[in-house]
Design a protein around this motif. Structure first.
Motif, short mmCIF file in Angstrom:
data_model
loop_
_atom_site.label_atom_id
_atom_site.label_comp_id
_atom_site.label_asym_id
_atom_site.label_seq_id
_atom_site.Cartn_x
_atom_site.Cartn_y
_atom_site.Cartn_z
N PHE A 1 -4.53 1.59 -3.49
CA PHE A 1 -4.70 0.42 -2.42
C PHE A 1 -4.28 -0.83 -3.52
N MET B 1 0.73 -1.22 0.01
CA MET B 1 0.03 0.07 -0.02
C MET B 1 0.87 1.16 0.02
N TYR C 1 -7.01 0.12 5.67
CA TYR C 1 -6.62 1.49 5.05
C TYR C 1 -7.29 2.52 5.87
#
Length: 303
Positions: A15, A1, A97
């Protein structure tokens, strides 16, 4: 990431283990599965159809939080595509995330979108003002003679537009919308758009904001005709401070005014590459977005 974050400004998400569905001028959209999408509002800003090199602090969070406010406000009028904006409720592959997603994202239903922008105008401004000066009409609708720039219209009007992936959307007459998507759906979306606009504009006026015009996007989901994308934000609408409203001229606004003014001042030729913004212009623009949020919702954004 990885992601491109500069001074708390998020310009782009990457992502790598999520499928990128679309990347717009502001939003990065990822496909979670066939039924769900992840919407992420970045801090990108565009002007004159180009994304600028400088982001606007807090912008993506303001856009997301304002949309969430309106989804709740309008839930008895029309279903919307929101599943959740609570990061703790996101799927595990998305939740990792969370630091980047918190406050600026939502998981939504994957809707079968109607490829027409549903624009409602309560005041005459922008492209409608130019068209009215030239023809006395807007999208084929005859308007009273003698209107001044920024005047209120006798009644809000529905002026659909075709969606453009690049450049400006193109205003079309209602008859063209019916040809594109059918008469029944066109009538449904026109009536729904006018109802939403009137309810929202009346609320905003009490909060000191004039919604001069706005655009909605709709799709079909298991909930039926569904309000989607962003809703009644400073990016999708023309917000004017009511206490400074003065017809007969262009109005102050809660959007990209400082950005446009700066770009005109430096005489940018409106060709790529788009320039960066001085920190002061970015800060003033950020303040405008934050002010719009506070004015509408009655609370400060948690920054």
């Amino acid at each position: 990431m990885t992601s491109f974050v500069l001074d708390s400004v998020l310009l782009r998400t990457e992502f790598s283990d999520l499928q990128l569905h679309a990347r717009g001028k502001v939003r990065d959209v990822y496909r979670i599965d066939k039924d769900r999408l992840l919407f992420v509002a970045t801090d990108r800003i565009s002007a004159f159809d180009y994304i600028l090199a400088t982001g606007i602090p807090h912008k993506g969070r303001v856009l997301t939080q304002i949309s969430l406010f309106w989804f709740e406000f309008l839930k008895d009028v029309v279903p919307n595509h929101l599943i959740t904006a609570d990061v703790s409720q996101y799927p595990a592959e998305v939740r990792k995330y969370e630091d980047q997603l918190r406050g600026r994202s939502m998981v939504v239903m994957n809707a079968d979108m109607v490829h027409v922008e549903c624009v409602v105008r309560g005041y005459i401004s922008g492209s409608a003002w130019k068209e009215y000066k030239a023809t006395g009409k807007v999208c084929g609708i005859e308007l009273p003679k003698g209107l001044r720039e920024s005047d209120p219209l006798p009644e809000p009007i529905f002026t659909p537009a075709t969606k453009a992936t690049t450049g400006h959307d193109e205003n079309i007459p209602f008859s063209e919308m019916t040809r594109l998507v059918g008469a029944d759906l066109s009538a449904e979306l026109r009536d729904l758009s006018l109802t939403i606009y009137k309810k929202a504009a009346e609320y905003a006026r009490r909060r000191g904001i004039i919604i001069a015009d706005t655009k909605f996007e709709f799709g079909r989901t298991s909930r039926g005709t569904t309000l989607a994308d962003e809703v009644l934000t400073p990016d999708s609408s023309r917000f004017w401070p009511a206490d400074k409203y003065q017809p007969g001229r262009a109005q102050d606004s809660y959007d990209k005014q400082f950005v446009r003014d700066y770009l005109e001042e430096i005489r940018w030729n409106k060709q790529p590459p788009a320039p960066a913004l001085p920190p002061e212009v970015a800060r003033k623009t950020s303040d405008k977005y934050l002010e719009a949020f506070q004015q509408l919702t009655g609370r400060k954004l948690d920054v």
